[in-house]
Design a protein around this motif. Structure first.
Motif, PDB file in Angstrom:
ATOM      1  N   MET A   1      24.452  65.624  15.214  1.00 20.08           N
ATOM      2  CA  MET A   1      25.082  65.077  13.995  1.00 20.08           C
ATOM      3  C   MET A   1      25.053  63.548  14.072  1.00 20.08           C
ATOM      4  O   MET A   1      25.434  62.963  15.080  1.00 20.08           O
ATOM      5  N   ALA A   2      24.612  62.917  13.010  1.00 19.34           N
ATOM      6  CA  ALA A   2      24.568  61.466  12.994  1.00 19.34           C
ATOM      7  C   ALA A   2      25.979  60.905  12.982  1.00 19.34           C
ATOM      8  O   ALA A   2      26.871  61.454  12.338  1.00 19.34           O
ATOM      9  N   SER A   3      26.186  59.802  13.700  1.00 19.34           N
ATOM     10  CA  SER A   3      27.515  59.178  13.716  1.00 19.34           C
ATOM     11  C   SER A   3      27.804  58.586  12.356  1.00 19.34           C
ATOM     12  O   SER A   3      26.912  58.084  11.673  1.00 19.34           O
ATOM     13  N   GLN A   4      29.057  58.638  11.948  1.00 20.02           N
ATOM     14  CA  GLN A   4      29.455  58.138  10.650  1.00 20.02           C
ATOM     15  C   GLN A   4      30.425  56.990  10.823  1.00 20.02           C
ATOM     16  O   GLN A   4      31.175  56.929  11.790  1.00 20.02           O
ATOM     17  N   GLN A   5      30.404  56.069   9.888  1.00 24.39           N
ATOM     18  CA  GLN A   5      31.327  54.945   9.935  1.00 24.39           C
ATOM     19  C   GLN A   5      32.746  55.434   9.660  1.00 24.39           C
ATOM     20  O   GLN A   5      32.960  56.261   8.768  1.00 24.39           O
ATOM     21  N   PRO A   6      33.738  54.945  10.433  1.00 21.87           N
ATOM     22  CA  PRO A   6      35.114  55.349  10.190  1.00 21.87           C
ATOM     23  C   PRO A   6      35.554  55.000   8.768  1.00 21.87           C
ATOM     24  O   PRO A   6      35.198  53.951   8.240  1.00 21.87           O
ATOM     25  N   ILE A   7      36.288  55.901   8.148  1.00 22.01           N
ATOM     26  CA  ILE A   7      36.831  55.666   6.809  1.00 22.01           C
ATOM     27  C   ILE A   7      38.345  55.661   6.911  1.00 22.01           C
ATOM     28  O   ILE A   7      38.950  56.645   7.333  1.00 22.01           O
ATOM     29  N   SER A   8      38.972  54.557   6.548  1.00 21.79           N
ATOM     30  CA  SER A   8      40.413  54.455   6.663  1.00 21.79           C
ATOM     31  C   SER A   8      41.097  55.112   5.481  1.00 21.79           C
ATOM     32  O   SER A   8      40.528  55.224   4.389  1.00 21.79           O
ATOM     33  N   LEU A   9      42.333  55.545   5.702  1.00 18.55           N
ATOM     34  CA  LEU A   9      43.139  56.045   4.599  1.00 18.55           C
ATOM     35  C   LEU A   9      43.454  54.904   3.656  1.00 18.55           C
ATOM     36  O   LEU A   9      43.567  53.749   4.069  1.00 18.55           O
ATOM     37  N   PRO A  10      43.622  55.189   2.360  1.00 22.37           N
ATOM     38  CA  PRO A  10      43.909  54.132   1.387  1.00 22.37           C
ATOM     39  C   PRO A  10      45.159  53.345   1.778  1.00 22.37           C
ATOM     40  O   PRO A  10      46.193  53.909   2.093  1.00 22.37           O
ATOM     41  N   GLY A  11      45.034  52.017   1.762  1.00 20.55           N
ATOM     42  CA  GLY A  11      46.182  51.160   2.018  1.00 20.55           C
ATOM     43  C   GLY A  11      46.523  51.002   3.486  1.00 20.55           C
ATOM     44  O   GLY A  11      47.451  50.299   3.833  1.00 20.55           O
ATOM     45  N   THR A  12      45.765  51.643   4.372  1.00 22.02           N
ATOM     46  CA  THR A  12      46.039  51.540   5.804  1.00 22.02           C
ATOM     47  C   THR A  12      44.723  51.441   6.539  1.00 22.02           C
ATOM     48  O   THR A  12      43.650  51.528   5.947  1.00 22.02           O
ATOM     49  N   ASP A  13      44.793  51.249   7.858  1.00 19.82           N
ATOM     50  CA  ASP A  13      43.582  51.361   8.661  1.00 19.82           C
ATOM     51  C   ASP A  13      43.706  52.538   9.607  1.00 19.82           C
ATOM     52  O   ASP A  13      43.138  52.551  10.686  1.00 19.82           O
ATOM     53  N   ILE A  14      44.458  53.573   9.172  1.00 24.04           N
ATOM     54  CA  ILE A  14      44.539  54.814   9.923  1.00 24.04           C
ATOM     55  C   ILE A  14      43.339  55.670   9.551  1.00 24.04           C
ATOM     56  O   ILE A  14      43.074  55.915   8.366  1.00 24.04           O
ATOM     57  N   LEU A  15      42.621  56.124  10.550  1.00 25.95           N
ATOM     58  CA  LEU A  15      41.488  56.992  10.280  1.00 25.95           C
ATOM     59  C   LEU A  15      41.992  58.375   9.879  1.00 25.95           C
ATOM     60  O   LEU A  15      42.928  58.893  10.477  1.00 25.95           O
ATOM     61  N   PRO A  16      41.387  59.006   8.876  1.00 29.10           N
ATOM     62  CA  PRO A  16      41.849  60.310   8.405  1.00 29.10           C
ATOM     63  C   PRO A  16      41.501  61.387   9.421  1.00 29.10           C
ATOM     64  O   PRO A  16      40.618  61.214  10.269  1.00 29.10           O
ATOM     65  N   PRO A  17      42.150  62.547   9.355  1.00 29.98           N
ATOM     66  CA  PRO A  17      41.855  63.610  10.324  1.00 29.98           C
ATOM     67  C   PRO A  17      40.404  64.067  10.281  1.00 29.98           C
ATOM     68  O   PRO A  17      39.857  64.491  11.304  1.00 29.98           O
ATOM     69  N   GLU A  18      39.765  63.942   9.111  1.00 27.51           N
ATOM     70  CA  GLU A  18      38.369  64.363   9.009  1.00 27.51           C
ATOM     71  C   GLU A  18      37.458  63.540   9.922  1.00 27.51           C
ATOM     72  O   GLU A  18      36.401  64.012  10.352  1.00 27.51           O
ATOM     73  N   HIS A  19      37.860  62.303  10.203  1.00 22.24           N
ATOM     74  CA  HIS A  19      37.047  61.452  11.071  1.00 22.24           C
ATOM     75  C   HIS A  19      36.827  62.100  12.425  1.00 22.24           C
ATOM     76  O   HIS A  19      35.712  62.087  12.964  1.00 22.24           O
ATOM     77  N   TRP A  20      37.895  62.725  12.971  1.00 25.78           N
ATOM     78  CA  TRP A  20      37.808  63.264  14.322  1.00 25.78           C
ATOM     79  C   TRP A  20      36.995  64.555  14.358  1.00 25.78           C
ATOM     80  O   TRP A  20      36.311  64.834  15.338  1.00 25.78           O
ATOM     81  N   THR A  21      37.053  65.319  13.274  1.00 25.30           N
ATOM     82  CA  THR A  21      36.279  66.562  13.243  1.00 25.30           C
ATOM     83  C   THR A  21      34.797  66.284  13.039  1.00 25.30           C
ATOM     84  O   THR A  21      33.956  67.134  13.333  1.00 25.30           O
ATOM     85  N   GLN A  22      34.453  65.101  12.512  1.00 24.48           N
ATOM     86  CA  GLN A  22      33.054  64.763  12.273  1.00 24.48           C
ATOM     87  C   GLN A  22      32.380  64.127  13.484  1.00 24.48           C
ATOM     88  O   GLN A  22      31.158  63.980  13.512  1.00 24.48           O
TER      89      GLN A  22
END
Length: 360
Positions: free
Chosen positions: A1-22
């Motif tokens: 699987m190609a690495s993906q750029q982290p996507i932060s939650l709106p208004g924060t720089d918390i990475l969403p749970p989907e980031h870790w599953t990807q």
């Protein structure tokens, strides 16, 4: 699987749970670390059935509905983690129980938010630290056998096997205290982060309860993990761990930025304390330090996280909308990182103490 750029939650720089599953599922949890230590009423009141009607969240046991905004569980896994964390704090300050300049004439002392105390007999001591869980109050009572020592907490999880000069009380420190005014020589509080809305109000209650010349001592950790060499980046689970707590605490109205905001000193000053002093400590996470004493502290801090990272973060993450399965995937990455000697993580802790003026 190609690495993906982290996507932060709106208004924060918390990475969403989907980031870790990807992320790639290369979770060799042993990595290059030595895994030897990495095994997987409004005031004082009697113990009543209403107090011990705990809540169950995702199979974990938490405080009653009355204290539903407190983030930590009360079950055995978390209690053992708290025991190990106490051992870390003791190592961190040189094997001492306190840093305030106490005299040998202490007659009354209180440990606010005393935590666990699960030893009924000495045979039930922690197999990790060879100490009794809920040990600060127990050790302090042993060190000052002529003093009357009280430990208070909102949950009845304290020991029944204790020194004769120690008692535990069920009490909510965020309410008006029931100790007699000017009756205490020393008040100790540690790791109340995320449990207190108004620190100044808390310390004013302590000020009122202390005798003139008495001391208040407070220990609190920073919310975030960091590194001196850039190995803890924003996309690491170690960095994201603190962000989850900060945002979850903001939603619950219980700040986790006590260290960062200098809250301890500010609240003590506002409450009227004088001769305020503080000490700052770095707490390594993992067995990466070269210095032997730092490596020991890091190993035990790793073990505390290994013991119950789930119970520690579960309420905060679910407050942000995560499922338990998503928390589990995140924690797999978290555990891999704390076991790696390539990531040099630490967090800061601050000890602050102040004296009630003798002219009070």
């Amino acid at each position: 699987m190609a690495s993906q750029q982290p996507i932060s939650l709106p208004g924060t720089d918390i990475l969403p749970p989907e980031h870790w599953t990807q992320l790639p599922e290369d979770l060799d949890e042993h990595d290059d670390a030595d895994s030897a230590l990495a095994s997987d009423a409004d005031s004082t009141e009697s113990l009543t059935s209403s107090i011990i009607q705990y809540r169950t969240i995702h199979g974990r046991t938490y405080h009653t509905e009355r204290h539903a905004d407190y983030w930590g569980p009360v079950d055995a896994n978390y209690q053992e983690a708290m025991d190990i964390n106490h051992h870390v704090l003791t190592l961190l300050i040189g094997g001492k129980l306190y840093l305030a300049p106490l005299s040998g004439e202490i007659s009354t002392a209180v440990d606010i938010g005393t935590g666990t105390g699960m030893c009924v007999t000495k045979e039930e001591m922690s197999p990790v630290t060879n100490e009794c869980v809920g040990i600060w109050a127990i050790d302090f009572a042993d060190q000052f056998p002529k003093a009357s020592v009280t430990g208070t907490d909102i949950a009845p999880i304290q020991a029944t096997w204790v020194p004769p000069n120690l008692e535990f009380q069920i009490d909510d420190s965020t309410k008006e205290w029931t100790f007699q005014e000017a009756s205490l020589d020393y008040i100790h509080a540690r790791w109340l982060v995320g449990a207190i809305q108004d620190w100044t109000a808390l310390f004013k209650e302590a000020y009122k309860s202390l005798k003139p010349g008495g001391y208040l001592e407070s220990y609190e950790p920073a919310s975030r993990m960091e590194s001196d060499d850039g190995t803890v980046t924003n996309s690491t689970a170690l960095c994201q761990w603190g962000k989850i707590f900060v945002e979850g605490g903001r939603k619950l109205g219980r700040p986790f930025t006590v260290y960062e905001d200098g809250t301890q000193r500010k609240a003590m000053e506002e409450a009227g304390f004088v001769d305020i002093e503080e000490r700052n400590f770095k707490t390594p996470v993992g067995q990466w330090p070269r210095d032997a004493s730092d490596r020991e502290i890091g190993a035990y801090m790793q073990l505390a996280f290994e013991q119950d990272a789930e119970g520690t973060v579960l309420v905060m993450a679910t407050t942000l909308g995560w499922t338990r399965d998503e928390v589990g995937v995140f924690l797999a990455h978290f555990r891999k990182e704390i076991r790696s000697r390539k990531i040099h993580a630490f967090f800061r802790q601050k000890v602050v103490w102040g004296r009630k003026p003798t002219s009070s």
